[in-house]
Design an enzyme around this catalytic site. Structure first.
Site, PDB file in Angstrom:
ATOM      1  N   ARG A 121       0.814  -1.234   0.000  1.00 42.67           N
ATOM      2  CA  ARG A 121       0.000   0.000   0.000  1.00 42.67           C
ATOM      3  C   ARG A 121       0.846   1.281   0.000  1.00 42.67           C
ATOM      4  NH1 ARG A 121      -2.822  -2.915   3.916  1.00 42.67           N
ATOM      5  NH2 ARG A 121      -4.630  -3.971   3.050  1.00 42.67           N
ATOM      6  N   LYS A 143       2.400  11.841 -11.094  1.00 35.90           N
ATOM      7  CA  LYS A 143       1.546  10.987 -11.933  1.00 35.90           C
ATOM      8  C   LYS A 143       2.333   9.728 -12.243  1.00 35.90           C
ATOM      9  CE  LYS A 143      -1.494  14.177 -14.392  1.00 35.90           C
ATOM     10  NZ  LYS A 143      -1.860  14.727 -15.703  1.00 35.90           N
ATOM     11  N   GLU A 185       8.257  19.783 -24.544  1.00 34.16           N
ATOM     12  CA  GLU A 185       7.626  20.066 -23.242  1.00 34.16           C
ATOM     13  C   GLU A 185       8.198  21.356 -22.648  1.00 34.16           C
ATOM     14  OE1 GLU A 185       5.041  18.488 -22.212  1.00 34.16           O
ATOM     15  OE2 GLU A 185       5.106  16.526 -23.195  1.00 34.16           O
ATOM     16  N   LYS A 234       6.322  23.781 -12.991  1.00 33.81           N
ATOM     17  CA  LYS A 234       5.490  22.591 -12.782  1.00 33.81           C
ATOM     18  C   LYS A 234       5.169  22.427 -11.292  1.00 33.81           C
ATOM     19  CE  LYS A 234       4.335  17.947 -13.784  1.00 33.81           C
ATOM     20  NZ  LYS A 234       4.462  16.764 -14.597  1.00 33.81           N
ATOM     21  N   GLU A 244      -5.283  17.322 -10.587  1.00 32.10           N
ATOM     22  CA  GLU A 244      -5.852  17.812 -11.855  1.00 32.10           C
ATOM     23  C   GLU A 244      -7.367  18.011 -11.807  1.00 32.10           C
ATOM     24  OE1 GLU A 244      -3.749  16.305 -15.334  1.00 32.10           O
ATOM     25  OE2 GLU A 244      -5.499  16.741 -16.556  1.00 32.10           O
ATOM     26  N   ARG A 248      -4.116  22.152 -13.190  1.00 32.98           N
ATOM     27  CA  ARG A 248      -3.054  21.267 -13.698  1.00 32.98           C
ATOM     28  C   ARG A 248      -3.232  20.916 -15.168  1.00 32.98           C
ATOM     29  NH1 ARG A 248       0.074  16.322 -10.600  1.00 32.98           N
ATOM     30  NH2 ARG A 248       1.311  15.704 -12.399  1.00 32.98           N
ATOM     31  N   ASN A 252      -1.271  20.418 -20.223  1.00 32.29           N
ATOM     32  CA  ASN A 252      -1.601  19.621 -21.409  1.00 32.29           C
ATOM     33  C   ASN A 252      -1.747  20.466 -22.676  1.00 32.29           C
ATOM     34  OD1 ASN A 252      -1.654  17.237 -19.902  1.00 32.29           O
ATOM     35  ND2 ASN A 252      -3.739  17.670 -19.231  1.00 32.29           N
ATOM     36  N   HIS A 255      -1.678  18.799 -26.032  1.00 34.24           N
ATOM     37  CA  HIS A 255      -1.760  17.349 -25.827  1.00 34.24           C
ATOM     38  C   HIS A 255      -3.057  16.730 -26.349  1.00 34.24           C
ATOM     39  CE1 HIS A 255       1.803  18.138 -23.503  1.00 34.24           C
ATOM     40  NE2 HIS A 255       1.942  16.870 -23.134  1.00 34.24           N
ATOM     41  N   HIS A 259      -2.293  13.535 -28.436  1.00 32.29           N
ATOM     42  CA  HIS A 259      -2.740  12.165 -28.125  1.00 32.29           C
ATOM     43  C   HIS A 259      -3.485  11.569 -29.310  1.00 32.29           C
ATOM     44  CE1 HIS A 259      -2.504  13.171 -23.584  1.00 32.29           C
ATOM     45  NE2 HIS A 259      -1.364  12.745 -24.049  1.00 32.29           N
ATOM     46  N   HIS A 272       6.508  11.484 -28.724  1.00 34.52           N
ATOM     47  CA  HIS A 272       5.528  12.284 -27.995  1.00 34.52           C
ATOM     48  C   HIS A 272       5.792  13.782 -28.237  1.00 34.52           C
ATOM     49  CE1 HIS A 272       2.706  13.345 -24.893  1.00 34.52           C
ATOM     50  NE2 HIS A 272       3.629  13.961 -24.175  1.00 34.52           N
TER      51      HIS A 272
HETATM   52  P1  NAD Z   1      11.628   6.657 -22.339  1.00 29.88           P
HETATM   53  O1  NAD Z   1      11.595   6.494 -20.896  1.00 29.88           O
HETATM   54  O2  NAD Z   1      11.153   5.540 -23.183  1.00 29.88           O
HETATM   55  O3  NAD Z   1      13.113   7.034 -22.786  1.00 29.88           O
HETATM   56  C1  NAD Z   1      13.385   7.237 -24.149  1.00 29.88           C
HETATM   57  C2  NAD Z   1      14.596   6.397 -24.615  1.00 29.88           C
HETATM   58  O4  NAD Z   1      15.774   7.020 -24.136  1.00 29.88           O
HETATM   59  C3  NAD Z   1      14.606   4.982 -24.076  1.00 29.88           C
HETATM   60  O5  NAD Z   1      15.109   4.121 -25.052  1.00 29.88           O
HETATM   61  C4  NAD Z   1      15.589   5.076 -22.909  1.00 29.88           C
HETATM   62  O6  NAD Z   1      16.187   3.844 -22.588  1.00 29.88           O
HETATM   63  C5  NAD Z   1      16.583   6.060 -23.446  1.00 29.88           C
HETATM   64  N1  NAD Z   1      17.333   6.811 -22.445  1.00 29.88           N
HETATM   65  C6  NAD Z   1      16.894   7.282 -21.267  1.00 29.88           C
HETATM   66  N2  NAD Z   1      17.832   8.035 -20.690  1.00 29.88           N
HETATM   67  C7  NAD Z   1      18.894   8.015 -21.513  1.00 29.88           C
HETATM   68  C8  NAD Z   1      20.175   8.624 -21.466  1.00 29.88           C
HETATM   69  N3  NAD Z   1      20.523   9.442 -20.479  1.00 29.88           N
HETATM   70  N4  NAD Z   1      21.025   8.392 -22.484  1.00 29.88           N
HETATM   71  C9  NAD Z   1      20.649   7.601 -23.532  1.00 29.88           C
HETATM   72  N5  NAD Z   1      19.456   7.015 -23.644  1.00 29.88           N
HETATM   73  C10 NAD Z   1      18.583   7.233 -22.631  1.00 29.88           C
HETATM   74  O7  NAD Z   1      10.821   7.957 -22.814  1.00 29.88           O
HETATM   75  P2  NAD Z   1      10.558   9.372 -22.147  1.00 29.88           P
HETATM   76  O8  NAD Z   1      10.308  10.288 -23.273  1.00 29.88           O
HETATM   77  O9  NAD Z   1      11.575   9.724 -21.137  1.00 29.88           O
HETATM   78  O10 NAD Z   1       9.189   9.141 -21.359  1.00 29.88           O
HETATM   79  C11 NAD Z   1       8.008   8.795 -22.016  1.00 29.88           C
HETATM   80  C12 NAD Z   1       7.052   8.218 -20.999  1.00 29.88           C
HETATM   81  O11 NAD Z   1       6.786   9.194 -20.016  1.00 29.88           O
HETATM   82  C13 NAD Z   1       5.716   7.801 -21.562  1.00 29.88           C
HETATM   83  O12 NAD Z   1       5.397   6.516 -21.085  1.00 29.88           O
HETATM   84  C14 NAD Z   1       4.738   8.838 -21.030  1.00 29.88           C
HETATM   85  O13 NAD Z   1       3.462   8.302 -20.821  1.00 29.88           O
HETATM   86  C15 NAD Z   1       5.391   9.224 -19.745  1.00 29.88           C
HETATM   87  N6  NAD Z   1       5.069  10.574 -19.282  1.00 29.88           N
HETATM   88  C16 NAD Z   1       4.647  10.715 -18.014  1.00 29.88           C
HETATM   89  C17 NAD Z   1       4.369  11.969 -17.521  1.00 29.88           C
HETATM   90  C18 NAD Z   1       3.969  12.135 -16.087  1.00 29.88           C
HETATM   91  O14 NAD Z   1       3.584  13.228 -15.678  1.00 29.88           O
HETATM   92  N7  NAD Z   1       4.092  11.108 -15.290  1.00 29.88           N
HETATM   93  C19 NAD Z   1       4.517  13.105 -18.324  1.00 29.88           C
HETATM   94  C20 NAD Z   1       4.962  12.923 -19.644  1.00 29.88           C
HETATM   95  C21 NAD Z   1       5.234  11.647 -20.107  1.00 29.88           C
HETATM   96  N1  GLY Z   2       2.496  15.848 -17.638  1.00 32.80           N
HETATM   97  C1  GLY Z   2       1.326  16.507 -17.236  1.00 32.80           C
HETATM   98  C2  GLY Z   2       1.106  16.462 -15.776  1.00 32.80           C
HETATM   99  O1  GLY Z   2       1.971  16.073 -15.019  1.00 32.80           O
HETATM  100  O2  GLY Z   2       0.053  16.829 -15.337  1.00 32.80           O
END
Ligand code: NAD
Ligand code: GLY
Length: 363
Positions: A121, A143, A185, A234, A244, A248, A252, A255, A259, A272
């Protein structure tokens, strides 16, 4: 080397919880000291993927930590990997006071956070984000999620980390396309800056105009400053609206369109960030059509997005199909799509008052 930036995210919910974001160079080598300052855990389980482990396993210095190295890719952000993470917690007998460390991009951060929220939990977790997108966006604000076959991030929670440790050096191994996805972003924050409610005006738009070359060259002082500004904005938004309910949603901007683009192309054609940059241009066009903004601001926004070269040529989408797909987005409420639209310089407004003709006008 400059002193790291340190800022606080204040979450005034039930627990009046707050946590630090530390931004600086070579923090991986200081991680042992940092994580122990923020967690009383006996055991740390570091969750990462094969790519990051290959690059940075020897650089992240946390004594006696246990490592779980997952496969790399959004396609692994699922139940099976969640089970792998929980299994690792059980096999290593992690207890309530122990801690998961998310060491990677947004995929690792989101999944590890969700595993931490679920195991017993809720146990502590720490974010050490390694992509620019994760450093300016996903590691901050709590998130956390995994994907379901019927939707991205469909199973998740709001669960805040104990601390976010951002080492800007790791960006040097990121490929250009991944860097640009994070920059989309970053530009978003410039266009929403005045709606975030932060006391100070950073002038992020001008900063981005003036420092483009240094940003692409990963000049450490400039990049630290940039990440600091984005995280501050942020943190300010999240502290006013953690879950949100309203404000918040401004995070987006672009977005709703993004999406839809990602869904229609099965997440395989555009990153993305490429979808978000295109989506932001569409949002600006929609604002122009609705006379929320004038040509001057519209051109100014498009100019910045073009200068950063964030967009791939878009395929011709069928307008009806695109429009229908927008209503399937999980952010649609009561059959209405919510748009974040630029209203004045660096300000946005959330509205559903958009007609089909207006949407068609921007496609
Ligand atoms: P990712 O985590 O897939 O990383 C992109 C690529 O870069 C991967 O192949 C990874 O292994 C590689 N990588 C990471 N760090 C590296 C480094 N320092 N050097 C070389 N390669 C590296 O993608 P991302 O764009 O970081 O994240 C996308 C994800 O984030 C999605 O799943 C999305 O839904 C999520 N997201 C979440 C939020 C949130 O608020 N929680 C916001 C935006 C996106
Ligand atoms: N990435 C959008 C949020 O964190 O709300």
């Amino acid at each position: 080397m400059k002193q790291p930036h340190n800022l606080k995210v204040n979450i005034p919910s039930k627990t009046a919880y707050s946590y630090d974001i530390i931004i600086g160079e070579e923090l991986l080598s200081k991680a042992d000291d940092l994580v122990k300052r923020y967690s009383k855990a006996q055991k740390f389980l570091i969750v990462t993927n094969e790519t990051i482990a290959r690059l940075y396993k020897d650089s992240l210095n946390i004594e006696n930590a246990i490592w779980l190295v997952l496969k790399d890719g959004e396609e692994y952000k699922n139940f099976e990997t969640l089970k792998q993470m929980i299994d690792a917690c059980v096999e290593n007998r992690l207890e309530r006071q122990d801690c998961l460390i998310a060491f990677g991009g947004g995929v690792i951060g989101d999944m590890t956070g969700f595993a931490a929220a679920s195991y017993m939990r809720g146990i502590d977790f720490i974010q050490i984000p390694t992509t620019l997108l994760a450093q300016v966006d996903s590691s901050v604000g709590g998130k956390v999620a995994i994907n379901h076959e019927h939707g991205k991030n469909l199973i998740g929670a709001f669960y805040q980390p104990k601390v976010v440790i951002i080492d800007t050096n790791v960006l040097k191994t990121l490929d250009l396309r991944q860097l640009k996805t994070g920059l989309a972003e970053v530009l978003k924050y410039a266009f929403i800056e005045k709606s975030c409610g932060y006391e100070k005006d950073f002038g992020l738009y001008e900063f981005l105009k003036q420092n483009r070359q240094k940003i692409f060259a990963l000049d450490s002082a400039v990049v630290s400053e940039l990440i600091y500004m984005c995280c501050t904005l942020k943190a300010c938004v999240v502290s006013k609206d953690e879950t949100e309910k309203g404000l918040r949603a401004i995070l987006n901007l672009g977005h709703t369109f993004a999406h839809t683009i990602e869904n229609l192309t099965n997440y395989t054609v555009y990153t993305h960030g490429e979808a978000v940059a295109t989506g932001m241009k569409m949002a600006f066009k929609l604002s122009l059509l609705k006379t929320f903004i004038d040509d001057e601001y519209y051109n100014k926004a498009c100019e910045l997005i073009d200068e950063y070269d964030l967009i791939l040529p878009m395929q011709d989408f069928d307008k009806e199909k695109f429009y229908d797909e927008m209503f399937l987005d999980k952010k649609a409420q009561g059959g209405k799509v919510r748009f974040v639209l630029p209203k004045r310089l660096y300000e946005v407004e959330i509205t559903s008052d958009v007609t089909k003709e207006q949407v068609f006008g921007v496609l």
